[in-house]
Design a protein around this motif. Structure first.
Motif, PDB file in Angstrom:
ATOM      1  N   ILE A  62       0.755  -1.381   0.034  1.00 29.84           N
ATOM      2  CA  ILE A  62       0.006  -0.104   0.006  1.00 29.84           C
ATOM      3  C   ILE A  62       0.782   1.136   0.042  1.00 29.84           C
ATOM      4  O   ILE A  62       0.149   2.489  -0.086  1.00 29.84           O
ATOM      5  N   ARG A  63       2.160   0.988   0.331  1.00 29.65           N
ATOM      6  CA  ARG A  63       3.143   2.095  -0.126  1.00 29.65           C
ATOM      7  C   ARG A  63       2.794   3.326   1.076  1.00 29.65           C
ATOM      8  O   ARG A  63       2.895   4.472   0.776  1.00 29.65           O
ATOM      9  N   ALA A  64       2.619   2.838   2.237  1.00 31.99           N
ATOM     10  CA  ALA A  64       2.288   3.794   3.425  1.00 31.99           C
ATOM     11  C   ALA A  64       3.732   4.488   3.886  1.00 31.99           C
ATOM     12  O   ALA A  64       4.810   3.902   3.914  1.00 31.99           O
ATOM     13  N   ASN A  65       3.670   5.694   4.233  1.00 36.82           N
ATOM     14  CA  ASN A  65       4.944   6.370   4.689  1.00 36.82           C
ATOM     15  C   ASN A  65       4.953   5.942   6.270  1.00 36.82           C
ATOM     16  O   ASN A  65       4.291   6.408   7.127  1.00 36.82           O
ATOM     17  N   ILE A  66       6.241   5.165   6.478  1.00 34.76           N
ATOM     18  CA  ILE A  66       6.377   4.902   7.781  1.00 34.76           C
ATOM     19  C   ILE A  66       6.496   5.896   8.806  1.00 34.76           C
ATOM     20  O   ILE A  66       6.165   6.015   9.963  1.00 34.76           O
ATOM     21  N   ASN A  67       7.425   6.847   8.397  1.00 32.47           N
ATOM     22  CA  ASN A  67       7.550   8.179   9.516  1.00 32.47           C
ATOM     23  C   ASN A  67       6.351   8.880   9.714  1.00 32.47           C
ATOM     24  O   ASN A  67       6.103   9.244  10.892  1.00 32.47           O
ATOM     25  N   LYS A  68       5.419   8.761   8.856  1.00 31.56           N
ATOM     26  CA  LYS A  68       4.175   9.685   8.906  1.00 31.56           C
ATOM     27  C   LYS A  68       3.346   8.861   9.736  1.00 31.56           C
ATOM     28  O   LYS A  68       2.696   9.428  10.725  1.00 31.56           O
ATOM     29  N   VAL A  69       3.287   7.478   9.516  1.00 29.30           N
ATOM     30  CA  VAL A  69       2.419   6.874  10.698  1.00 29.30           C
ATOM     31  C   VAL A  69       3.110   6.901  12.027  1.00 29.30           C
ATOM     32  O   VAL A  69       2.382   6.986  13.005  1.00 29.30           O
ATOM     33  N   GLY A  70       4.293   6.703  12.257  1.00 29.49           N
ATOM     34  CA  GLY A  70       4.989   7.006  13.513  1.00 29.49           C
ATOM     35  C   GLY A  70       4.625   8.200  14.108  1.00 29.49           C
ATOM     36  O   GLY A  70       4.278   8.380  15.338  1.00 29.49           O
ATOM     37  N   ASN A  71       4.730   9.470  13.375  1.00 30.69           N
ATOM     38  CA  ASN A  71       4.268  10.540  13.983  1.00 30.69           C
ATOM     39  C   ASN A  71       2.870  10.749  14.105  1.00 30.69           C
ATOM     40  O   ASN A  71       2.574  11.302  15.428  1.00 30.69           O
ATOM     41  N   LEU A  72       1.853  10.080  13.720  1.00 26.95           N
ATOM     42  CA  LEU A  72       0.471  10.019  13.948  1.00 26.95           C
ATOM     43  C   LEU A  72       0.120   9.190  15.130  1.00 26.95           C
ATOM     44  O   LEU A  72      -0.779   9.708  15.984  1.00 26.95           O
ATOM     45  N   VAL A  73       0.852   7.861  15.167  1.00 25.75           N
ATOM     46  CA  VAL A  73       0.664   7.455  16.306  1.00 25.75           C
ATOM     47  C   VAL A  73       1.069   8.236  17.701  1.00 25.75           C
ATOM     48  O   VAL A  73       0.292   8.136  18.860  1.00 25.75           O
ATOM     49  N   GLY A  74       2.054   8.811  17.470  1.00 27.09           N
ATOM     50  CA  GLY A  74       2.683   9.577  18.781  1.00 27.09           C
ATOM     51  C   GLY A  74       2.021  10.849  19.038  1.00 27.09           C
ATOM     52  O   GLY A  74       2.183  11.331  20.090  1.00 27.09           O
ATOM     53  N   SER A  75       1.207  11.230  17.993  1.00 23.63           N
ATOM     54  CA  SER A  75       0.318  12.571  18.372  1.00 23.63           C
ATOM     55  C   SER A  75      -0.891  12.634  19.021  1.00 23.63           C
ATOM     56  O   SER A  75      -1.414  13.318  19.546  1.00 23.63           O
ATOM     57  N   VAL A  76      -1.311  11.179  19.265  1.00 19.62           N
ATOM     58  CA  VAL A  76      -2.495  11.023  20.054  1.00 19.62           C
ATOM     59  C   VAL A  76      -2.451  11.565  21.527  1.00 19.62           C
ATOM     60  O   VAL A  76      -1.193  10.987  22.206  1.00 19.62           O
ATOM     61  N   ASN A  77      -3.418  12.245  21.934  1.00 14.95           N
ATOM     62  CA  ASN A  77      -3.001  12.728  23.296  1.00 14.95           C
ATOM     63  C   ASN A  77      -3.402  11.654  24.434  1.00 14.95           C
ATOM     64  O   ASN A  77      -4.469  10.638  24.084  1.00 14.95           O
TER      65      ASN A  77
END
Length: 353
Positions: free
Chosen positions: A27-42
């Protein structure tokens, strides 16, 4: 060639992680972006989601309580405990939920004095009602999206396919609930030819007694229709809180990205997607926690329903942390405190259920 248990575990987990990594590449997902999204959750969102999961487990156990209560006087806390032991077994040894349900039958026999046929009957009705509750959630969600949403023809087709996949086992379950004699006749006919053979006569006798006891128990449960309705009611609430877990993460991630959020549509999209994961979990692959396999199925379903790959994977990873790591920790503590760890480790008693 015999592999030690820990070696088989490592191989199974490695296979699951590899499958998820291949899915990620496809699916060619951006690994760095996924990591940032996971870490951004309150963190407050995570605490709220953990509360949702606790309620999910409690309502699941409460639904079983009403079914067991039709056959035997029990305490609600004990039924919730039995469900948690079952969940722990299913995560560790995912054999189409057979391990967890066998543990629950054994627990009911030890703690309540409930005969095995009666315990199996309560669990089967519980599973049937759970399937009906998930099918109802999916059907309502599909109706809301198709009638009120601006969906593409392809997305409408996907929703229809998901609906069919969930409803087929639900219909089979309804047949077993209202016509238990059909299943009994099939089993008795299959084993009838072995009844007169010395080596198998004893086994056939035990199975026949169990089948007839099961059928009688099903009739007794069905006679208490009010308890079945209460059980279905609590299973509906259980599914509601289960859907709230990925829904909360999806909303939190969308807020982080400052994307326009359609709360109503998002909720019904999740309600359509989530029941399908229960079907995937019934596949007897044997990987603990269905690591990698269920993750791919969950993220892939989210993507099919229009969610971007990075958001889909981030939501999936956060959801799986709750449904695997958190539940494994909490339910594992219950197993240890209740003295059932030896049963799960050896599964000798379970194999004879």
């Amino acid at each position: 060639m015999h592999f030690p248990r820990y070696a088989r575990l490592i191989i199974q987990l490695a296979a699951g992680v590899t499958a998820f990594a291949l899915f990620w590449l496809v699916i060619r997902a951006n690994i760095n972006k996924v990591g940032n999204l996971v870490g951004s959750v309150n963190p407050l969102i995570l605490v709220l989601v953990l509360l949702f999961d606790v309620l999910n487990i409690i309502f699941y156990g409460t639904a079983w309580y009403f079914l067991v209560h039709t056959l035997h006087k029990v305490r609600l806390a004990k039924c919730v405990q039995g469900v948690m032991i079952s969940i722990f077994g299913d995560i560790l040894v995912p054999t189409a939920s057979v391990t967890g349900e066998a543990l629950r039958v054994t627990f009911a026999n030890r703690e309540f004095g409930l005969p095995y046929p009666e315990g199996i009957a309560t669990i089967l009705v519980h599973r049937v009602l759970n399937g009906l509750a998930s099918g109802t959630i999916l059907a309502v969600g599909a109706a809301v999206l198709v009638l009120g949403g601006d969906l593409s023809p392809r997305l409408r087709l996907y929703i229809l396919v998901l609906l069919i996949l969930v409803m087929i086992p639900s219909l089979l379950g309804i047949t077993m609930l209202f016509r238990p004699g059909i299943g009994s006749r099939i089993v008795l006919r299959l084993i009838g030819g072995f009844a007169n053979r010395p080596l198998t006569a004893g086994f056939v006798h035990r199975v026949t007694g169990g089948v007839l006891g099961f059928e009688t128990s099903m009739k007794l449960i069905r006679a208490r229709g009010q308890n079945i309705l209460f059980s279905f009611f609590f299973l509906g609430f259980q599914w509601f809180f289960q859907v709230l877990i990925p829904y909360s993460f999806l909303i939190a991630i969308s807020s982080t990205l400052q994307q326009p959020t359609n709360y109503w549509t998002f909720f019904w999209l999740i309600s359509v997607a989530f029941p399908i994961f229960g079907l995937v979990n019934l596949i007897p692959i044997g990987i603990p926690g269905m690591v990698g396999i269920l993750d791919s199925a969950m993220a892939g379903t989210f993507i099919l329903l229009g969610i971007t790959p990075e958001v889909a994977i981030a939501t999936t990873l956060l959801t799986r942390i709750v449904l695997v790591v958190f539940e494994l920790s909490v339910c594992g503590a219950v197993v240890a405190l209740s003295g059932y760890q030896s049963l799960i480790k050896t599964r000798k008693t379970v194999s004879h259920v």
